[in-house]
Design an enzyme around this catalytic site. Structure first.
Site, PDB file in Angstrom:
ATOM      1  N   LYS A  55       0.818  -1.210   0.000  1.00  0.00           N
ATOM      2  CA  LYS A  55       0.000   0.000   0.000  1.00  0.00           C
ATOM      3  C   LYS A  55       0.861   1.274   0.000  1.00  0.00           C
ATOM      4  CE  LYS A  55      -3.971  -2.315   2.042  1.00  0.00           C
ATOM      5  NZ  LYS A  55      -5.110  -2.221   3.001  1.00  0.00           N
TER       6      LYS A  55
ATOM      7  N   TYR B 275     -12.101  -1.446  -4.584  1.00  0.00           N
ATOM      8  CA  TYR B 275     -12.691  -1.688  -3.261  1.00  0.00           C
ATOM      9  C   TYR B 275     -14.204  -1.506  -3.267  1.00  0.00           C
ATOM     10  CZ  TYR B 275      -8.168  -2.130  -0.895  1.00  0.00           C
ATOM     11  OH  TYR B 275      -6.935  -2.565  -0.461  1.00  0.00           O
TER      12      TYR B 275
ATOM     13  N   PHE C   8     -15.548   3.466   6.322  1.00  0.00           N
ATOM     14  CA  PHE C   8     -14.155   3.836   6.024  1.00  0.00           C
ATOM     15  C   PHE C   8     -13.857   3.873   4.527  1.00  0.00           C
ATOM     16  CE2 PHE C   8     -14.355  -0.741   6.905  1.00  0.00           C
ATOM     17  CZ  PHE C   8     -13.802  -1.278   5.738  1.00  0.00           C
TER      18      PHE C   8
ATOM     19  N   ARG D 227      -2.779 -14.823   3.722  1.00  0.00           N
ATOM     20  CA  ARG D 227      -3.509 -14.104   4.778  1.00  0.00           C
ATOM     21  C   ARG D 227      -2.923 -14.439   6.153  1.00  0.00           C
ATOM     22  NH1 ARG D 227      -7.850 -11.200   3.210  1.00  0.00           N
ATOM     23  NH2 ARG D 227      -8.945 -11.285   5.203  1.00  0.00           N
TER      24      ARG D 227
ATOM     25  N   THR E 231      -6.061  -7.765   9.986  1.00  0.00           N
ATOM     26  CA  THR E 231      -6.296  -6.474   9.311  1.00  0.00           C
ATOM     27  C   THR E 231      -5.714  -5.315  10.110  1.00  0.00           C
ATOM     28  OG1 THR E 231      -8.353  -7.392   8.418  1.00  0.00           O
ATOM     29  CG2 THR E 231      -8.098  -4.998   8.329  1.00  0.00           C
TER      30      THR E 231
ATOM     31  N   ARG F  45       2.101  -7.222   8.407  1.00  0.00           N
ATOM     32  CA  ARG F  45       1.333  -6.078   8.907  1.00  0.00           C
ATOM     33  C   ARG F  45       1.824  -5.614  10.279  1.00  0.00           C
ATOM     34  NH1 ARG F  45      -4.695  -7.829   6.709  1.00  0.00           N
ATOM     35  NH2 ARG F  45      -4.674  -6.494   4.858  1.00  0.00           N
TER      36      ARG F  45
ATOM     37  N   ASN G  10      -2.260  -0.530   6.583  1.00  0.00           N
ATOM     38  CA  ASN G  10      -1.816  -1.811   7.140  1.00  0.00           C
ATOM     39  C   ASN G  10      -0.860  -2.561   6.200  1.00  0.00           C
ATOM     40  OD1 ASN G  10      -3.732  -2.456   5.286  1.00  0.00           O
ATOM     41  ND2 ASN G  10      -5.016  -3.683   6.633  1.00  0.00           N
TER      42      ASN G  10
ATOM     43  N   HIS H 254      -2.262  -5.511   1.011  1.00  0.00           N
ATOM     44  CA  HIS H 254      -3.539  -6.161   0.719  1.00  0.00           C
ATOM     45  C   HIS H 254      -3.265  -7.633   0.410  1.00  0.00           C
ATOM     46  CE1 HIS H 254      -7.387  -7.026  -1.268  1.00  0.00           C
ATOM     47  NE2 HIS H 254      -6.667  -7.638  -2.189  1.00  0.00           N
TER      48      HIS H 254
ATOM     49  N   GLU I 249      -8.875  -9.823  -8.970  1.00  0.00           N
ATOM     50  CA  GLU I 249      -7.915  -8.769  -8.635  1.00  0.00           C
ATOM     51  C   GLU I 249      -6.662  -8.864  -9.507  1.00  0.00           C
ATOM     52  OE1 GLU I 249      -9.531  -8.559  -4.029  1.00  0.00           O
ATOM     53  OE2 GLU I 249      -7.488  -9.285  -4.389  1.00  0.00           O
TER      54      GLU I 249
HETATM   55  P1  GDP Z   1      -8.433  -7.313   4.784  1.00  0.00           P
HETATM   56  O1  GDP Z   1      -9.050  -8.414   3.956  1.00  0.00           O
HETATM   57  O2  GDP Z   1      -7.669  -7.838   5.984  1.00  0.00           O
HETATM   58  O3  GDP Z   1      -7.602  -6.343   3.975  1.00  0.00           O
HETATM   59  O4  GDP Z   1      -9.629  -6.466   5.425  1.00  0.00           O
HETATM   60  P2  GDP Z   1     -11.045  -5.978   4.839  1.00  0.00           P
HETATM   61  O5  GDP Z   1     -11.355  -6.653   3.536  1.00  0.00           O
HETATM   62  O6  GDP Z   1     -12.044  -6.101   5.947  1.00  0.00           O
HETATM   63  O7  GDP Z   1     -10.841  -4.422   4.588  1.00  0.00           O
HETATM   64  C1  GDP Z   1     -10.154  -3.959   3.443  1.00  0.00           C
HETATM   65  C2  GDP Z   1      -9.224  -2.832   3.858  1.00  0.00           C
HETATM   66  O8  GDP Z   1     -10.012  -1.751   4.358  1.00  0.00           O
HETATM   67  C3  GDP Z   1      -8.279  -3.183   4.992  1.00  0.00           C
HETATM   68  O9  GDP Z   1      -7.082  -3.777   4.548  1.00  0.00           O
HETATM   69  C4  GDP Z   1      -8.018  -1.847   5.637  1.00  0.00           C
HETATM   70  O10 GDP Z   1      -6.962  -1.133   5.000  1.00  0.00           O
HETATM   71  C5  GDP Z   1      -9.309  -1.098   5.407  1.00  0.00           C
HETATM   72  N1  GDP Z   1     -10.131  -1.139   6.621  1.00  0.00           N
HETATM   73  C6  GDP Z   1     -10.818  -2.198   7.139  1.00  0.00           C
HETATM   74  N2  GDP Z   1     -11.442  -1.857   8.269  1.00  0.00           N
HETATM   75  C7  GDP Z   1     -11.167  -0.535   8.474  1.00  0.00           C
HETATM   76  C8  GDP Z   1     -11.529   0.415   9.490  1.00  0.00           C
HETATM   77  O11 GDP Z   1     -12.253   0.118  10.438  1.00  0.00           O
HETATM   78  N3  GDP Z   1     -11.024   1.685   9.334  1.00  0.00           N
HETATM   79  C9  GDP Z   1     -10.219   2.044   8.290  1.00  0.00           C
HETATM   80  N4  GDP Z   1      -9.782   3.316   8.206  1.00  0.00           N
HETATM   81  N5  GDP Z   1      -9.867   1.183   7.318  1.00  0.00           N
HETATM   82  C10 GDP Z   1     -10.320  -0.088   7.412  1.00  0.00           C
END
Ligand code: GDP
Length: 138
Positions: free
Chosen positions: A10, A50, A58, A86, A92, A103, A113, A116, A127
């Protein structure tokens, strides 16, 4: 179960100079790089990538942050790649991520974080196709 996953380093992690260290960790984890590209997403492209999160609170912050600077995109190969990657990158939220995970080491916040990782075999293909055509894969 497929042997392919998709990752992005990222913008914040690229800007902080962690690209080389993260690529080294990816290799050390037994993931083979099948395609690799550095690019900057437009806001529209980040929004499309996304889109599944567009109702989440968010989403705007995520799109802003993912289009704020260059990213490094890659297709990775390993047995059971989606789950293995993962597990390797950690939770996350970097604060909750496993010690020594990508991470934990390079993430700054839940938004920034570091990387991705695809969440399913189906999304790994979608993707990968978003970023790479067949000539760019090895
Ligand atoms: P991942 O699969 O672990 O990447 O998580 P998700 O698919 O739930 O979310 C996608 C991305 O959105 C994450 O990698 C974070 O960068 C972002 N994200 C998820 N939850 C939050 C949150 O509560 N706040 C913020 N600012 N970003 C979030």
């Amino acid at each position: 179960m497929s042997n392919i996953t998709f990752t992005m380093i990222k913008p914040a992690a690229v800007a902080d100079g962690h690209t080389g260290a993260i690529l080294a960790m990816i290799s050390d984890g037994g993931f083979k790089i099948k395609a690799l590209r550095m690019l900057q997403l437009s806001q529209a492209e980040a929004g499309a990538f996304y889109a599944v999160h567009r109702e989440r609170p968010f989403y705007t912050e995520l799109v802003e942050s993912m289009s704020s600077g260059p990213i490094v995109a890659a297709i990775l190969e390993k047995e059971d790649a989606v789950q293995a990657y993962r597990d390797y990158i950690g939770a996350t939220n970097p604060a909750e991520a496993r010690e020594d995970s990508i991470r934990k080491l390079y993430g700054k916040s839940i938004g920034d974080n570091a990387v991705h990782g695809s969440d399913s075999d189906e999304n790994a293909i979608i993707e990968s196709n978003f970023f790479f055509n067949t000539m760019d894969r090895f």
